[in-house]
Motif scaffolding. Structure first.
Motif, PDB file in Angstrom:
ATOM      1  N   LEU A  27      43.317  43.698  37.258  1.00 41.30           N
ATOM      2  CA  LEU A  27      43.324  45.157  37.087  1.00 41.30           C
ATOM      3  C   LEU A  27      41.897  45.694  37.194  1.00 41.30           C
ATOM      4  CD1 LEU A  27      44.880  47.752  36.259  1.00 41.30           C
ATOM      5  CD2 LEU A  27      44.413  47.134  33.874  1.00 41.30           C
ATOM      6  N   LEU A  28      41.717  46.720  38.017  1.00 40.81           N
ATOM      7  CA  LEU A  28      40.400  47.351  38.154  1.00 40.81           C
ATOM      8  C   LEU A  28      40.604  48.831  38.495  1.00 40.81           C
ATOM      9  CD1 LEU A  28      38.721  46.228  41.514  1.00 40.81           C
ATOM     10  CD2 LEU A  28      41.102  45.843  41.027  1.00 40.81           C
ATOM     11  N   SER A  29      39.514  49.545  38.713  1.00 33.39           N
ATOM     12  CA  SER A  29      39.619  50.981  38.965  1.00 33.39           C
ATOM     13  C   SER A  29      39.114  51.307  40.372  1.00 33.39           C
ATOM     14  CB  SER A  29      38.776  51.719  37.914  1.00 33.39           C
ATOM     15  OG  SER A  29      38.357  52.971  38.381  1.00 33.39           O
ATOM     16  N   GLU A  30      39.698  52.340  40.971  1.00 26.26           N
ATOM     17  CA  GLU A  30      39.198  52.766  42.295  1.00 26.26           C
ATOM     18  C   GLU A  30      37.772  53.300  42.211  1.00 26.26           C
ATOM     19  OE1 GLU A  30      43.044  53.954  45.037  1.00 26.26           O
ATOM     20  OE2 GLU A  30      42.265  55.480  43.665  1.00 26.26           O
ATOM     21  N   GLU A  31      37.305  53.543  40.986  1.00 25.59           N
ATOM     22  CA  GLU A  31      35.937  54.042  40.814  1.00 25.59           C
ATOM     23  C   GLU A  31      34.930  52.920  40.548  1.00 25.59           C
ATOM     24  OE1 GLU A  31      36.080  56.878  42.174  1.00 25.59           O
ATOM     25  OE2 GLU A  31      35.491  58.287  40.600  1.00 25.59           O
ATOM     26  N   ASP A  32      35.382  51.658  40.605  1.00 24.28           N
ATOM     27  CA  ASP A  32      34.450  50.534  40.453  1.00 24.28           C
ATOM     28  C   ASP A  32      33.620  50.391  41.727  1.00 24.28           C
ATOM     29  OD1 ASP A  32      35.360  49.921  37.903  1.00 24.28           O
ATOM     30  OD2 ASP A  32      36.914  48.569  38.647  1.00 24.28           O
ATOM     31  N   PHE A  33      32.588  49.523  41.648  1.00 24.83           N
ATOM     32  CA  PHE A  33      31.715  49.362  42.814  1.00 24.83           C
ATOM     33  C   PHE A  33      32.393  48.457  43.854  1.00 24.83           C
ATOM     34  CE2 PHE A  33      27.888  47.852  45.080  1.00 24.83           C
ATOM     35  CZ  PHE A  33      27.359  49.092  45.405  1.00 24.83           C
ATOM     36  N   PRO A  34      32.464  48.888  45.126  1.00 26.99           N
ATOM     37  CA  PRO A  34      33.230  48.132  46.128  1.00 26.99           C
ATOM     38  C   PRO A  34      32.843  46.656  46.246  1.00 26.99           C
ATOM     39  CG  PRO A  34      32.603  50.266  47.007  1.00 26.99           C
ATOM     40  CD  PRO A  34      31.939  50.147  45.665  1.00 26.99           C
ATOM     41  N   SER A  35      31.554  46.341  46.131  1.00 28.15           N
ATOM     42  CA  SER A  35      31.102  44.949  46.289  1.00 28.15           C
ATOM     43  C   SER A  35      31.883  44.007  45.369  1.00 28.15           C
ATOM     44  CB  SER A  35      29.601  44.895  45.950  1.00 28.15           C
ATOM     45  OG  SER A  35      29.053  43.649  46.233  1.00 28.15           O
ATOM     46  N   ILE A  36      32.147  44.456  44.160  1.00 26.54           N
ATOM     47  CA  ILE A  36      32.841  43.608  43.179  1.00 26.54           C
ATOM     48  C   ILE A  36      34.309  43.450  43.579  1.00 26.54           C
ATOM     49  CG2 ILE A  36      33.366  43.292  40.722  1.00 26.54           C
ATOM     50  CD1 ILE A  36      30.335  43.360  41.447  1.00 26.54           C
ATOM     51  N   ALA A  37      34.920  44.543  44.034  1.00 27.76           N
ATOM     52  CA  ALA A  37      36.324  44.470  44.474  1.00 27.76           C
ATOM     53  C   ALA A  37      36.456  43.544  45.685  1.00 27.76           C
ATOM     54  CB  ALA A  37      36.837  45.872  44.810  1.00 27.76           C
ATOM     55  N   PHE A  38      35.483  43.582  46.597  1.00 29.00           N
ATOM     56  CA  PHE A  38      35.539  42.696  47.777  1.00 29.00           C
ATOM     57  C   PHE A  38      35.528  41.240  47.326  1.00 29.00           C
ATOM     58  CE2 PHE A  38      32.891  46.156  50.171  1.00 29.00           C
ATOM     59  CZ  PHE A  38      34.020  46.962  50.244  1.00 29.00           C
ATOM     60  N   ALA A  39      34.658  40.920  46.366  1.00 23.10           N
ATOM     61  CA  ALA A  39      34.568  39.539  45.871  1.00 23.10           C
ATOM     62  C   ALA A  39      35.880  39.133  45.203  1.00 23.10           C
ATOM     63  CB  ALA A  39      33.400  39.402  44.902  1.00 23.10           C
ATOM     64  N   LEU A  40      36.446  40.035  44.409  1.00 19.16           N
ATOM     65  CA  LEU A  40      37.703  39.714  43.717  1.00 19.16           C
ATOM     66  C   LEU A  40      38.837  39.474  44.716  1.00 19.16           C
ATOM     67  CD1 LEU A  40      37.623  42.318  40.782  1.00 19.16           C
ATOM     68  CD2 LEU A  40      37.330  39.838  40.599  1.00 19.16           C
ATOM     69  N   GLN A  41      38.809  40.239  45.820  1.00 18.11           N
ATOM     70  CA  GLN A  41      39.848  40.138  46.849  1.00 18.11           C
ATOM     71  C   GLN A  41      39.812  38.783  47.549  1.00 18.11           C
ATOM     72  OE1 GLN A  41      39.376  43.062  50.103  1.00 18.11           O
ATOM     73  NE2 GLN A  41      40.350  44.386  48.579  1.00 18.11           N
ATOM     74  N   LYS A  42      38.595  38.326  47.849  1.00 17.35           N
ATOM     75  CA  LYS A  42      38.441  37.128  48.684  1.00 17.35           C
ATOM     76  C   LYS A  42      38.364  35.834  47.886  1.00 17.35           C
ATOM     77  CE  LYS A  42      38.483  39.167  52.595  1.00 17.35           C
ATOM     78  NZ  LYS A  42      39.689  38.999  53.425  1.00 17.35           N
ATOM     79  N   ALA A  43      37.929  35.910  46.625  1.00 20.66           N
ATOM     80  CA  ALA A  43      37.780  34.673  45.831  1.00 20.66           C
ATOM     81  C   ALA A  43      39.168  34.155  45.446  1.00 20.66           C
ATOM     82  CB  ALA A  43      36.934  34.949  44.603  1.00 20.66           C
ATOM     83  N   GLY A  44      39.198  32.974  44.851  1.00 26.89           N
ATOM     84  CA  GLY A  44      40.471  32.391  44.428  1.00 26.89           C
ATOM     85  C   GLY A  44      41.381  32.152  45.609  1.00 26.89           C
ATOM     86  N   ALA A  45      40.803  31.887  46.779  1.00 23.42           N
ATOM     87  CA  ALA A  45      41.555  31.656  48.031  1.00 23.42           C
ATOM     88  C   ALA A  45      42.588  32.754  48.256  1.00 23.42           C
ATOM     89  CB  ALA A  45      42.203  30.274  47.998  1.00 23.42           C
ATOM     90  N   GLY A  46      42.262  33.965  47.846  1.00 19.61           N
ATOM     91  CA  GLY A  46      43.154  35.110  48.071  1.00 19.61           C
ATOM     92  C   GLY A  46      44.432  35.045  47.234  1.00 19.61           C
ATOM     93  N   GLY A  47      44.433  34.201  46.196  1.00 22.75           N
ATOM     94  CA  GLY A  47      45.656  34.028  45.387  1.00 22.75           C
ATOM     95  C   GLY A  47      45.873  35.122  44.360  1.00 22.75           C
ATOM     96  N   TYR A  48      44.958  36.044  44.268  1.00 19.76           N
ATOM     97  CA  TYR A  48      45.105  37.124  43.283  1.00 19.76           C
ATOM     98  C   TYR A  48      45.510  38.427  43.967  1.00 19.76           C
ATOM     99  CZ  TYR A  48      42.866  34.121  39.832  1.00 19.76           C
ATOM    100  OH  TYR A  48      42.578  33.092  38.976  1.00 19.76           O
ATOM    101  N   ARG A  49      46.164  39.291  43.207  1.00 16.31           N
ATOM    102  CA  ARG A  49      46.572  40.612  43.709  1.00 16.31           C
ATOM    103  C   ARG A  49      45.740  41.633  42.924  1.00 16.31           C
ATOM    104  NH1 ARG A  49      50.451  44.776  42.729  1.00 16.31           N
ATOM    105  NH2 ARG A  49      50.656  44.164  40.556  1.00 16.31           N
TER     106      ARG A  49
END
Ligand SMILES: Cc1ncc(COP(=O)(O)O)c(C=O)c1O
Length: 375
Positions: free
Chosen positions: A106-128
């Motif tokens: 869970l995160l916010s659309e107002e968070d910094f994009p760099s962090i969201a990009f890392a969350l998206q790609k890490a964990g072999a993409g196993g997270y939503r």
């Protein structure tokens, strides 16, 4: 002591620059003696003929960790140097065992994009990723409670959201996530050195930050803090000899994680950024965040009082305010940008408006001149 009359002694600590520097939310102004202090700490082994170079450098990096521990009220063992927040975030995600029933972050659309990009790609993409919409008021605990559904395994809390200048109630959000068995990760990029932070009071599991903004410590000296009780559960995948319990053991068949946050470190670290940042952190600690914040609030109040409520985009309430004032003058915005630039006011402009971040390098006179330009 800071007050209406700026402390000239402190103002003189910063590197000279032309105009009014209001960019501490982006790149903070370095200290005047930063280059000299870092050169002494970095080059000393060669200048003195010291052959044990790594012992010297590791002691300097421990100095960086110790300054962070003082500033943020955490113990030194829980801090690990990192190169950026996003790379720290990727390492954190990859260190945890994925629970398929709780694979939503869970995160916010107002968070910094760099962090969201890392969350998206890490964990072999196993997270939503599940985003709290930008329109929601993320300073309201109910908004977080409503989104913390049974599938949420981790929550990203950005202490200060740079888009809107809003300060989030981290303690309450991390307490709520802890009570629901959700791991919390807090981003303090925009709050370190301008808002008081007490890691012992929060219920966070991981905290990531850097020294390039309000610390004025330059790029490259990021860090993570890991809650001592969770370290044993973390098995970082991106490791190197400095993640080892004994980096100088050199047994190629035996990797053993360091028993503290340093297991997140990696291969041969850089040194120079941390000695630059340690010097700035020492200045912040000896000055006191309460003094920095009081000066910031005094100058921000002057700006806010000169605006009409419709021109203020960031929060007016002190509890929800960060160090940054965001302003938008509607149809006159372009004219204003041009006028400020022409008068050597250093700021930036984002979708929501002009961002202004008064720090110790700014005087009341500078802010009064700025207000003259806004009228
Ligand atoms: C809230 C926040 N988080 C993170 C960052 C930077 O992240 P990284 O170190 O990955 O570049 C910024 C930079 O402006 C930021 O404002």
């Amino acid at each position: 002591m800071m007050g209406d009359k700026p402390d000239e002694g402190i103002a003189k600590c910063f590197s000279p620059h032309l105009g009014t520097y209001l960019l501490s939310h982006s790149v903070g102004l370095p200290l005047r003696d930063a280059e000299q202090a870092a050169a002494a700490a970095f080059w000393q082994p060669w200048q003195s003929g010291n052959r044990d170079i790594w012992s010297h450098w590791l002691k300097e990096i421990d100095g960086f960790r110790a300054q962070l521990a003082t500033l943020l009220n955490g113990d030194l063992d829980s801090f690990c140097p990192q190169t950026s927040l996003s790379s720290a975030v990727a390492k954190i995600i990859d260190s945890l065992t994925l629970d398929k029933a709780k694979n939503t972050i869970l995160l916010s659309e107002e968070d910094f994009p760099s962090i969201a990009f890392a969350l998206q790609k890490a964990g072999a993409g196993g997270y939503r990723l599940k985003f709290i919409p930008a329109q929601a008021d993320t300073s309201e605990l109910n908004v977080w409670a409503d989104h913390m559904t049974a599938d949420v395994g981790m929550v990203l809390v950005t202490h200060v959201q740079s888009n809107n200048g809003r300060q989030l109630p981290v303690q309450k959000i991390t307490e709520l996530s802890r009570s629901k068995g959700i791991i919390s990760l807090v981003d303090i990029a925009q709050s370190i050195a301008i808002l008081p932070i007490d890691l012992q009071a929060w219920s966070a599991d991981f905290v990531v930050g850097s020294c390039v903004k309000w610390v004025g410590g330059g790029p490259g000296a990021a860090f993570m803090w890991v809650r001592p009780e969770i370290i044993a559960r973390c098995e970082p995948q991106n490791v190197g000899w400095f993640s080892h319990a004994d980096p100088f053991e050199f047994d190629i068949h035996q990797f053993k994680y360091a028993d503290n946050a340093l297991r997140f470190w990696g291969g041969t670290p850089s040194v120079y950024p941390y000695v630059v940042a340690a010097h700035s952190l020492q200045f912040i600690n000896s000055t006191g965040v309460d003094v920095i914040r009081a000066h910031n609030l005094l100058l921000c109040d002057k700006i806010i009082e000169a605006l009409s409520p419709t021109q203020l985009v960031s929060p007016a309430d002190v509890q929800s305010r960060s160090g940054t004032v965001i302003i938008h003058f509607g149809d006159h915005q372009e004219t204003l940008v041009t006028r400020l630039q022409a008068q050597q006011v250093h700021f930036d402009s984002r979708a929501k408006g002009i961002r202004l971040s008064p720090h110790l390098c700014n005087s009341s006179q500078q802010i009064e001149a700025l207000i003259g330009l806004l009228k």
